[in-house]
Scaffold this motif. Structure first.
Motif, short mmCIF file in Angstrom:
data_model
loop_
_atom_site.label_atom_id
_atom_site.label_comp_id
_atom_site.label_asym_id
_atom_site.label_seq_id
_atom_site.Cartn_x
_atom_site.Cartn_y
_atom_site.Cartn_z
N ASP A 9 0.81 -1.21 0.00
CA ASP A 9 0.00 0.00 0.00
C ASP A 9 0.85 1.28 0.00
O ASP A 9 0.62 2.20 0.78
N VAL A 10 1.85 1.31 -0.88
CA VAL A 10 2.78 2.44 -0.87
C VAL A 10 2.17 3.66 -1.57
O VAL A 10 1.70 3.57 -2.70
N GLN A 11 2.19 4.77 -0.85
CA GLN A 11 1.72 6.03 -1.43
C GLN A 11 2.86 7.04 -1.43
O GLN A 11 3.55 7.19 -0.43
N ALA A 19 1.58 10.58 -6.63
CA ALA A 19 2.19 9.85 -7.74
C ALA A 19 1.89 8.36 -7.63
O ALA A 19 1.67 7.68 -8.64
N LEU A 20 1.91 7.84 -6.43
CA LEU A 20 1.51 6.45 -6.19
C LEU A 20 0.38 6.46 -5.17
O LEU A 20 0.50 7.07 -4.12
N LYS A 21 -0.71 5.78 -5.53
CA LYS A 21 -1.91 5.85 -4.67
C LYS A 21 -2.18 4.51 -4.02
O LYS A 21 -3.30 4.01 -4.09
N GLY A 22 -1.18 3.92 -3.43
CA GLY A 22 -1.41 2.64 -2.75
C GLY A 22 -1.00 1.48 -3.63
O GLY A 22 -1.86 0.73 -4.10
N VAL A 23 0.29 1.33 -3.85
CA VAL A 23 0.81 0.28 -4.71
C VAL A 23 1.24 -0.92 -3.86
O VAL A 23 2.01 -0.76 -2.91
N THR A 24 0.73 -2.08 -4.21
CA THR A 24 1.13 -3.31 -3.52
C THR A 24 1.72 -4.27 -4.54
O THR A 24 1.06 -4.62 -5.52
N ALA A 41 2.59 6.86 -15.32
CA ALA A 41 1.77 5.95 -14.51
C ALA A 41 2.36 5.76 -13.11
O ALA A 41 1.65 5.38 -12.19
N GLY A 42 3.66 6.01 -12.97
CA GLY A 42 4.30 5.87 -11.65
C GLY A 42 5.34 4.76 -11.61
O GLY A 42 5.78 4.38 -10.52
N LYS A 43 5.77 4.28 -12.77
CA LYS A 43 6.74 3.18 -12.80
C LYS A 43 8.08 3.61 -12.21
O LYS A 43 8.63 2.97 -11.31
N THR A 44 8.61 4.74 -12.72
CA THR A 44 9.90 5.23 -12.22
C THR A 44 9.80 5.62 -10.75
O THR A 44 10.70 5.34 -9.96
N TYR A 206 2.95 -6.64 -13.56
CA TYR A 206 1.96 -5.75 -12.96
C TYR A 206 1.73 -4.62 -13.95
O TYR A 206 2.65 -4.20 -14.66
N VAL A 207 0.50 -4.13 -13.99
CA VAL A 207 0.21 -2.97 -14.83
C VAL A 207 -0.20 -1.80 -13.92
O VAL A 207 -1.10 -1.93 -13.10
N LEU A 208 0.52 -0.70 -14.10
CA LEU A 208 0.25 0.51 -13.32
C LEU A 208 -0.54 1.48 -14.18
O LEU A 208 -0.24 1.65 -15.37
N GLU A 209 -1.51 2.14 -13.57
CA GLU A 209 -2.24 3.19 -14.28
C GLU A 209 -2.45 4.34 -13.30
O GLU A 209 -3.03 4.13 -12.23
N THR A 210 -1.99 5.49 -13.64
CA THR A 210 -2.08 6.70 -12.79
C THR A 210 -1.92 6.39 -11.31
O THR A 210 -2.75 6.76 -10.48
N GLY A 211 -0.84 5.69 -11.00
CA GLY A 211 -0.47 5.51 -9.60
C GLY A 211 -1.09 4.33 -8.90
O GLY A 211 -0.90 4.16 -7.70
N SER A 212 -1.86 3.53 -9.63
CA SER A 212 -2.46 2.35 -8.99
C SER A 212 -2.19 1.11 -9.84
O SER A 212 -2.14 1.18 -11.07
N ILE A 213 -2.06 -0.03 -9.15
CA ILE A 213 -1.94 -1.30 -9.86
C ILE A 213 -3.33 -1.71 -10.33
O ILE A 213 -4.25 -1.82 -9.52
N VAL A 214 -3.49 -1.89 -11.65
CA VAL A 214 -4.81 -2.25 -12.16
C VAL A 214 -4.87 -3.71 -12.59
O VAL A 214 -5.96 -4.26 -12.78
N MET A 215 -3.73 -4.34 -12.78
CA MET A 215 -3.71 -5.75 -13.18
C MET A 215 -2.46 -6.38 -12.67
O MET A 215 -1.41 -5.75 -12.61
N SER A 216 -2.54 -7.67 -12.33
CA SER A 216 -1.33 -8.42 -12.05
C SER A 216 -1.60 -9.88 -12.36
O SER A 216 -2.67 -10.41 -12.02
N ASP A 217 -0.65 -10.48 -13.04
CA ASP A 217 -0.89 -11.85 -13.50
C ASP A 217 0.43 -12.45 -13.97
O ASP A 217 1.46 -11.75 -14.02
N ALA A 218 0.36 -13.73 -14.34
CA ALA A 218 1.54 -14.34 -14.97
C ALA A 218 1.80 -13.61 -16.28
O ALA A 218 0.87 -13.15 -16.96
#
Lengths: 238, 312
Positions: A9-11, A19-24, A41-44, A206-218
């Motif tokens: 839940d990193v902000q 920039a990051l709205k709760g990334v896990t 999106a917040g990758k860097t 993982y896929v980041l979109e505007t500071g949030s993880i929106v997808m994660s999968d193999a």
């Protein structure tokens, strides 16, 4: 699979802007994990927060079970997190060899077997070892940035856009080497805009979109996911 | 024409001055290298070195009389005392006047104001504590310092100038080694070229900045002692003019460039003294600062260019 690096839940904020709205994110030992997303999106920001250049406003980061958010960057690298930053950030007026020695700064001096390993991965750097970093081509600078990060003997390697601005043939070569580094035992967190290439070598993504993880999968599932294909591969929406 | 008569007689003192400027200029250029800021309180670091040397030698020589080899010892002790005095004040400056601003991400202007404030504070503190009159340093030499020691091209080189040259050359060589061969030097160069990335490599940026201030302070403090040992003596205002001249020298050579500071210092000292011959002694400062303005107009990056973190 044991979790090596964990963001919970990193902000992160730049002033008033979140920039990051709760990334896990969880990265297991030995994995290659791709972190995808559009510009901004917040990758860097995610990578810079892991390596201690930015500090989370909320949330926690654990590395090998130890909490590391709040540590300054020079202490984080000492724990075994190597970071090849966005834009390569080669020291322009140091030679290739001096740049690699900077990577080993935490040991005091570069060890010969580390140098040999980097030169084996990137024979081009051996040829150019006396040349100033600033005079290298983009591809060579990328090799140097990765090699320099390896000199700190990282357990996990953070790579920020290693394919940016490189010719397609060189991109393929860099990705092959990233896979090789991983096979030698280094965990990799790979930030990329080049989603196909990244997912083709990654185990998970993982896929980041505007500071949030929106997808994660193999990685293999993401590669065929219509939403990913639509957003990052330029295909029409399914 | 003005130089055909007694050229070397003007060149030698100019060169000696130049060595002092070079030592001071390195303090400006090193700090500029890692912080991109001019430490305008560096003239007070120089002054602190002068007082440290004064108190140490006057205390020691008050008890013994220098003779033979002990003269060399006293000069060394004076230089070390000056260097330590300069180093300590430079370190304190960094901690008190700069680091708190860095932590708050203050704008550049705040650093400049803080530097000027710290400079005035130190200047007036020294004036209050150590008196407003200039004071001579007890001479460690058995012979008069202006007596010629040996001759170059028919010009006598005094003991004082020879001491300056020897000390300065030793310190310049040591600095060169430090910057190019040590871990600290590696850190200084990395921070100068790209501080963020240096941090990623494991360089503790704050520590390197503090150590850079100390190195600059060691050089400037030793220069303060050497300067005070001469006819100028030691006073609380002694740093003002040499500080500005050395700043000019650093800009002349290329601010941030270590070799530039050495070259700029020597050149400025020589040009300045030749202008004594060609124009008039009272125009010395005008000539120096005219050079500063000229460099800023014609080649703002200085002779060797602004090359941050270039190995010396």
């Amino acid at each position: 699979m044991s979790v090596l690096l964990q963001l919970s839940d990193v902000q992160v904020r730049y002033g008033a802007i979140a920039a990051l709205k709760g990334v896990t994110v969880e990265i297991g030992a030995g994995e290659i994990v791709a972190l995808l997303g559009a510009n901004g999106a917040g990758k860097t920001t995610t990578l810079r927060t892991i390596s201690g250049q930015l500090h989370p406003h909320e949330g926690r980061i654990f590395f090998e079970g130890r909490r590391i958010d709040g540590l300054p960057a020079h202490e984080v690298v000492g724990l075994g997190i190597g970071h090849s930053p966005e834009g390569r950030r080669i020291f322009p007026r140091m030679s290739v060899l001096e740049n690699l020695q900077m990577g080993a700064y935490r040991f005091g001096r570069a060890r010969k077997d580390d140098l040999d390993r980097v030169f084996a991965l990137f024979p081009r750097l051996l040829e150019r070892r006396t040349q100033d970093g600033g005079t290298l081509s983009g591809g060579e600078q990328q090799m140097l940035a990765i090699g320099r990060a390896l000199m700190s003997r990282p357990t996990v390697l953070l790579l920020d856009e290693p394919s940016m601005g490189l010719a397609p043939l060189l991109v393929q070569q860099i990705f092959d080497i990233i896979r090789e580094i991983n096979e030698q035992g280094t965990t990799v967190l790979l930030v990329e805009q080049n989603a196909v290439q990244a997912l083709s070598i990654a185990h998970r993504g993982y896929v980041l979109e505007t500071g949030s993880i929106v997808m994660s999968d193999a990685a293999s599932s993401l590669l065929v996911d219509p939403r990913v294909r639509a957003a990052y591969l330029g295909e029409g929406a399914a | 024409m003005c130089l055909t008569h007694n050229f070397w007689g003007f060149f030698v003192p100019g060169l000696a001055n130049g060595f002092l400027y070079a030592l001071i200029a390195l303090g400006y250029t090193l700090v500029y290298g890692v912080l991109q800021l001019i430490n305008f309180a560096h003239s007070e670091v120089f002054m602190s070195g002068g007082f440290a040397g004064l108190f140490t030698l006057n205390w020691l020589i008050g008890k013994h009389h220098p003779a033979g080899m002990s003269s060399v010892g006293y000069v060394v002790i004076g230089c070390v005392a000056g260097a330590v005095g300069g180093g300590v004040v430079a370190y304190l400056l960094e901690r008190v006047a700069y680091r708190p601003l860095r932590r708050r991400h203050a704008p550049k202007l705040a650093f400049l104001i803080s530097a000027i404030g710290a400079s005035y504070f130190l200047l007036n503190l020294a004036g209050k504590e150590f008196g407003r009159d200039s004071r001579p340093i007890a001479q460690p030499f058995t012979q008069t310092q202006t007596d010629p020691l040996f001759k170059i091209f028919g010009t006598g080189v005094s003991l004082y100038y020879a001491v300056i040259a020897v000390v300065a050359i030793i310190m310049l060589v040591m600095l060169d080694r430090l910057v190019n061969k040590t871990r600290l030097g590696q850190g200084i160069r990395a921070v100068a070229q790209d501080a963020d990335t240096a941090g990623l490599m494991g360089v503790d940026i704050n520590r390197v900045i503090a150590q850079t201030f100390i190195v600059g302070g060691l050089l400037g403090g030793a220069a303060g002692f050497l300067y005070g040992l001469g006819p100028a003596n030691v006073s609380y205002t002694m740093g003002f003019t040499p500080g500005l001249k050395a700043f000019t020298a650093a800009v002349l050579g290329g601010i941030g460039n270590i070799r530039g500071a050495m070259l700029g210092g020597l050149l400025l000292g020589i040009i300045e003294n030749l202008s004594v011959a060609c124009i008039s002694p009272s125009w010395v400062d005008v000539v120096s600062f005219f050079i500063l303005v000229l460099v800023l107009l014609v080649r703002p990056t200085g002779i060797l260019g602004e090359r941050l973190g270039r190995s010396a």
